[in-house]
Design a protein around this motif. Structure first.
Motif, PDB file in Angstrom:
ATOM      1  N   LEU A   1       0.843  -1.185   0.000  1.00 17.23           N
ATOM      2  CA  LEU A   1       0.000   0.000   0.000  1.00 17.23           C
ATOM      3  C   LEU A   1       0.885   1.244   0.000  1.00 17.23           C
ATOM      4  O   LEU A   1       0.602   2.219  -0.679  1.00 17.23           O
ATOM      5  CB  LEU A   1      -0.912  -0.005   1.226  1.00 17.23           C
ATOM      6  N   ILE A   2       1.960   1.198   0.756  1.00 13.50           N
ATOM      7  CA  ILE A   2       2.897   2.310   0.865  1.00 13.50           C
ATOM      8  C   ILE A   2       4.192   1.924   0.159  1.00 13.50           C
ATOM      9  O   ILE A   2       4.781   0.891   0.459  1.00 13.50           O
ATOM     10  CB  ILE A   2       3.178   2.642   2.339  1.00 13.50           C
ATOM     11  N   ASP A   3       4.614   2.761  -0.803  1.00 13.64           N
ATOM     12  CA  ASP A   3       5.822   2.480  -1.579  1.00 13.64           C
ATOM     13  C   ASP A   3       7.053   3.214  -1.070  1.00 13.64           C
ATOM     14  O   ASP A   3       8.174   2.790  -1.311  1.00 13.64           O
ATOM     15  CB  ASP A   3       5.603   2.852  -3.050  1.00 13.64           C
ATOM     16  N   SER A   4       6.858   4.356  -0.410  1.00 14.71           N
ATOM     17  CA  SER A   4       7.992   5.099   0.127  1.00 14.71           C
ATOM     18  C   SER A   4       7.542   5.981   1.273  1.00 14.71           C
ATOM     19  O   SER A   4       6.352   6.266   1.424  1.00 14.71           O
ATOM     20  CB  SER A   4       8.668   5.948  -0.963  1.00 14.71           C
ATOM     21  N   ALA A   5       8.496   6.389   2.084  1.00 11.18           N
ATOM     22  CA  ALA A   5       8.268   7.344   3.167  1.00 11.18           C
ATOM     23  C   ALA A   5       9.321   8.437   3.028  1.00 11.18           C
ATOM     24  O   ALA A   5      10.427   8.183   2.555  1.00 11.18           O
ATOM     25  CB  ALA A   5       8.386   6.657   4.520  1.00 11.18           C
ATOM     26  N   TYR A   6       8.950   9.655   3.438  1.00  4.75           N
ATOM     27  CA  TYR A   6       9.889  10.758   3.260  1.00  4.75           C
ATOM     28  C   TYR A   6       9.792  11.773   4.382  1.00  4.75           C
ATOM     29  O   TYR A   6       8.823  11.812   5.137  1.00  4.75           O
ATOM     30  CB  TYR A   6       9.652  11.453   1.916  1.00  4.75           C
ATOM     31  N   ALA A   7      10.825  12.594   4.452  1.00  4.72           N
ATOM     32  CA  ALA A   7      10.857  13.756   5.337  1.00  4.72           C
ATOM     33  C   ALA A   7      11.314  14.939   4.495  1.00  4.72           C
ATOM     34  O   ALA A   7      12.146  14.784   3.596  1.00  4.72           O
ATOM     35  CB  ALA A   7      11.810  13.524   6.496  1.00  4.72           C
ATOM     36  N   GLU A   8      10.724  16.102   4.768  1.00  5.07           N
ATOM     37  CA  GLU A   8      11.059  17.319   4.035  1.00  5.07           C
ATOM     38  C   GLU A   8      11.324  18.463   4.996  1.00  5.07           C
ATOM     39  O   GLU A   8      10.709  18.551   6.052  1.00  5.07           O
ATOM     40  CB  GLU A   8       9.885  17.772   3.148  1.00  5.07           C
ATOM     41  N   PHE A   9      12.228  19.331   4.578  1.00  4.57           N
ATOM     42  CA  PHE A   9      12.422  20.622   5.229  1.00  4.57           C
ATOM     43  C   PHE A   9      12.163  21.676   4.169  1.00  4.57           C
ATOM     44  O   PHE A   9      12.641  21.557   3.037  1.00  4.57           O
ATOM     45  CB  PHE A   9      13.840  20.781   5.784  1.00  4.57           C
ATOM     46  N   ALA A  10      11.395  22.703   4.514  1.00  6.19           N
ATOM     47  CA  ALA A  10      11.075  23.757   3.555  1.00  6.19           C
ATOM     48  C   ALA A  10      11.254  25.113   4.211  1.00  6.19           C
ATOM     49  O   ALA A  10      11.044  25.278   5.413  1.00  6.19           O
ATOM     50  CB  ALA A  10       9.642  23.596   3.058  1.00  6.19           C
TER      51      ALA A  10
ATOM     52  N   PHE B   1       7.284  27.992  -0.794  1.00  7.11           N
ATOM     53  CA  PHE B   1       8.361  27.303  -0.088  1.00  7.11           C
ATOM     54  C   PHE B   1       9.347  26.708  -1.084  1.00  7.11           C
ATOM     55  O   PHE B   1       8.957  26.302  -2.184  1.00  7.11           O
ATOM     56  CB  PHE B   1       7.809  26.134   0.744  1.00  7.11           C
ATOM     57  N   LEU B   2      10.596  26.610  -0.662  1.00 10.08           N
ATOM     58  CA  LEU B   2      11.601  25.796  -1.339  1.00 10.08           C
ATOM     59  C   LEU B   2      11.825  24.589  -0.440  1.00 10.08           C
ATOM     60  O   LEU B   2      12.228  24.738   0.716  1.00 10.08           O
ATOM     61  CB  LEU B   2      12.896  26.573  -1.549  1.00 10.08           C
ATOM     62  N   ASN B   3      11.521  23.380  -0.947  1.00  6.45           N
ATOM     63  CA  ASN B   3      11.550  22.148  -0.153  1.00  6.45           C
ATOM     64  C   ASN B   3      12.744  21.279  -0.540  1.00  6.45           C
ATOM     65  O   ASN B   3      13.034  21.125  -1.726  1.00  6.45           O
ATOM     66  CB  ASN B   3      10.287  21.322  -0.393  1.00  6.45           C
ATOM     67  N   ILE B   4      13.351  20.669   0.467  1.00  6.48           N
ATOM     68  CA  ILE B   4      14.381  19.640   0.288  1.00  6.48           C
ATOM     69  C   ILE B   4      13.799  18.349   0.851  1.00  6.48           C
ATOM     70  O   ILE B   4      13.283  18.332   1.974  1.00  6.48           O
ATOM     71  CB  ILE B   4      15.686  19.998   1.046  1.00  6.48           C
ATOM     72  N   LYS B   5      13.879  17.267   0.074  1.00  9.24           N
ATOM     73  CA  LYS B   5      13.210  16.013   0.433  1.00  9.24           C
ATOM     74  C   LYS B   5      14.203  14.858   0.449  1.00  9.24           C
ATOM     75  O   LYS B   5      15.026  14.724  -0.458  1.00  9.24           O
ATOM     76  CB  LYS B   5      12.114  15.744  -0.604  1.00  9.24           C
ATOM     77  N   ALA B   6      14.114  14.011   1.475  1.00 10.14           N
ATOM     78  CA  ALA B   6      14.831  12.740   1.537  1.00 10.14           C
ATOM     79  C   ALA B   6      13.786  11.645   1.674  1.00 10.14           C
ATOM     80  O   ALA B   6      12.907  11.722   2.528  1.00 10.14           O
ATOM     81  CB  ALA B   6      15.794  12.709   2.713  1.00 10.14           C
TER      82      ALA B   6
END
Length: 186
Positions: free
Chosen positions: A30-39, A177-182
């Protein structure tokens, strides 16, 4: 202090999502990925955690690339430094969002990609940050971004995101916002 607590909560939420993912069978995730972002935006910062579910579609497949997409569900925390000239005046709010995202990528889903999406977000408070105001809790969130998926299933990305209520109630200056994602793909 707020930022540190929010980072810890976001990382804990992402870790919980990663642990939950192990309960799904390899072929029917059901879930293919998980992420965290800073913006970061105009006198506002945001931390967000989320999960995605791939559409498993390949449109316009040609030369080893295709157009696909995914569903994105997220929860975030915003911290606005409300007034430029008033030291210590801040606004904290939370948002939950759901966004369909189109992604142009290689057929093996690795390497560079470009993406864009328009979704819906619900804010816990009305956003009021000096000259930037949103008059509704409900907001549209659209973005365009680029990134890279590594062979070890980790992804790094960057996107420009805009929040607005579409002009159906004033004031509606919008927030950028400018977002950085991992992200980690299962």
């Amino acid at each position: 202090m707020f930022l540190m607590k929010t980072v810890v909560k976001s990382l804990a939420a992402t870790a919980a999502l990663l642990i939950m993912q192990t309960s799904f069978a390899a072929d029917d995730k059901l879930i293919d990925s998980a992420y965290a972002e800073f913006a970061s935006g105009t006198r506002t910062q945001m931390l967000r955690a989320g999960v995605t579910s791939d559409w498993s579609q390949r449109w316009f497949q040609s030369n080893g690339t295709h157009l696909s997409g995914y569903w994105d569900a997220s929860a975030g925390a915003w911290r606005g430094n409300r007034y430029q000239n008033v030291q210590g005046a801040t606004q904290n709010l939370y948002d939950i969002g759901f966004t369909p995202v189109f992604r142009f990528e290689r057929d093996d889903k690795k390497g560079f990609y470009a993406e864009g999406g328009i979704g819906v977000h619900m804010l816990s408070k009305l956003y009021d940050n000096d000259d930037y105001r949103l008059s509704t809790h409900f907001q549209f969130g659209d973005h365009i971004g680029v990134g890279y998926v590594f062979d070890n299933k980790w992804e790094l990305g960057m996107k420009i995101q805009h929040f607005s209520n579409g002009g159906y109630k004033k004031p509606n200056t919008g927030v950028n916002f400018l977002n950085i994602k991992a992200s980690y793909h299962f």
